[in-house]
Motif scaffolding. Structure first.
Motif, mmCIF file in Angstrom:
data_model
loop_
_atom_site.group_PDB
_atom_site.id
_atom_site.type_symbol
_atom_site.label_atom_id
_atom_site.label_comp_id
_atom_site.label_asym_id
_atom_site.label_seq_id
_atom_site.Cartn_x
_atom_site.Cartn_y
_atom_site.Cartn_z
ATOM 1 N N ALA A 1 5.002 6.724 1.648
ATOM 2 C CA ALA A 1 5.416 5.516 2.328
ATOM 3 C C ALA A 1 4.897 4.318 1.546
ATOM 4 O O ALA A 1 3.872 4.420 0.848
ATOM 5 N N LEU A 2 5.587 3.225 1.663
ATOM 6 C CA LEU A 2 5.160 1.976 1.041
ATOM 7 C C LEU A 2 5.120 0.911 2.119
ATOM 8 O O LEU A 2 6.166 0.502 2.642
ATOM 9 N N GLN A 3 3.918 0.510 2.471
ATOM 10 C CA GLN A 3 3.725 -0.565 3.441
ATOM 11 C C GLN A 3 3.709 -1.873 2.678
ATOM 12 O O GLN A 3 2.862 -2.065 1.794
ATOM 13 N N MET A 4 4.630 -2.743 3.004
ATOM 14 C CA MET A 4 4.770 -4.014 2.287
ATOM 15 C C MET A 4 4.433 -5.155 3.235
ATOM 16 O O MET A 4 5.164 -5.386 4.210
ATOM 17 N N ASN A 5 3.348 -5.831 2.963
ATOM 18 C CA ASN A 5 2.900 -6.950 3.787
ATOM 19 C C ASN A 5 3.037 -8.257 3.014
ATOM 20 O O ASN A 5 3.139 -8.253 1.784
ATOM 21 N N THR B 1 0.839 -1.188 0.000
ATOM 22 C CA THR B 1 0.000 0.000 0.000
ATOM 23 C C THR B 1 0.876 1.241 0.000
ATOM 24 O O THR B 1 1.760 1.382 0.849
ATOM 25 N N ILE B 2 0.604 2.131 -0.954
ATOM 26 C CA ILE B 2 1.342 3.390 -1.015
ATOM 27 C C ILE B 2 0.458 4.492 -0.455
ATOM 28 O O ILE B 2 -0.740 4.558 -0.744
ATOM 29 N N THR B 3 1.038 5.322 0.404
ATOM 30 C CA THR B 3 0.326 6.461 0.954
ATOM 31 C C THR B 3 1.207 7.688 0.784
ATOM 32 O O THR B 3 2.438 7.579 0.679
#
Length: 120
Positions: A79-83, A68-70
């Motif tokens: 930010a890039l949340q990488m799950n 998810t990019i915010t």
């Protein structure tokens, strides 16, 4: 254009990481800002992008539903949340800014990159 990335590291498959980026020193509009990655021996892959105009986002099929990019347009921070990371996500990740209204990111102006390593 000055781009500073942070985050990255080494994790196990299934874990998460968060990358951050701050871009400064540019006034052009429209722009898009996002991330691309490159693994050794592989082509560069644009993975996530956000519009500086309307905040719309774009993802590659390889990361959609996991990453998810915010963004904060005023601060030009993203930010890039990488799950649910996978070994195939291992690469150097670059934050970039394009003088463009459209995603995916091309990488007109890129940062130094940050390494993400995912082990199985």
């Amino acid at each position: 254009v000055n781009i500073v990335e942070s985050g990255g590291g080494s994790v196990q498959a299934g874990e998460s990481l968060r990358l951050s980026c701050e871009a400064s020193g540019f006034t052009f509009r429209p722009y898009v800002i996002g991330w691309y990655r490159q693994a050794p021996g592989k082509e560069r892959e644009a993975i996530a992008c956000i519009s500086g105009t309307d905040g719309s986002t774009h993802y590659s099929d390889s990361v959609k539903d996991r990453f998810t990019i915010t963004g904060d347009n005023a601060k030009r921070q993203i930010a890039l949340q990488m799950n649910s990371l996978k070994p195939e996500d291992t690469a150097t990740y670059y934050c970039a800014v394009d003088y463009s209204a459209w995603c995916p990111i091309r990488g007109d102006y890129g940062g130094q990159g940050t390494q993400v390593t995912v082990s199985s």
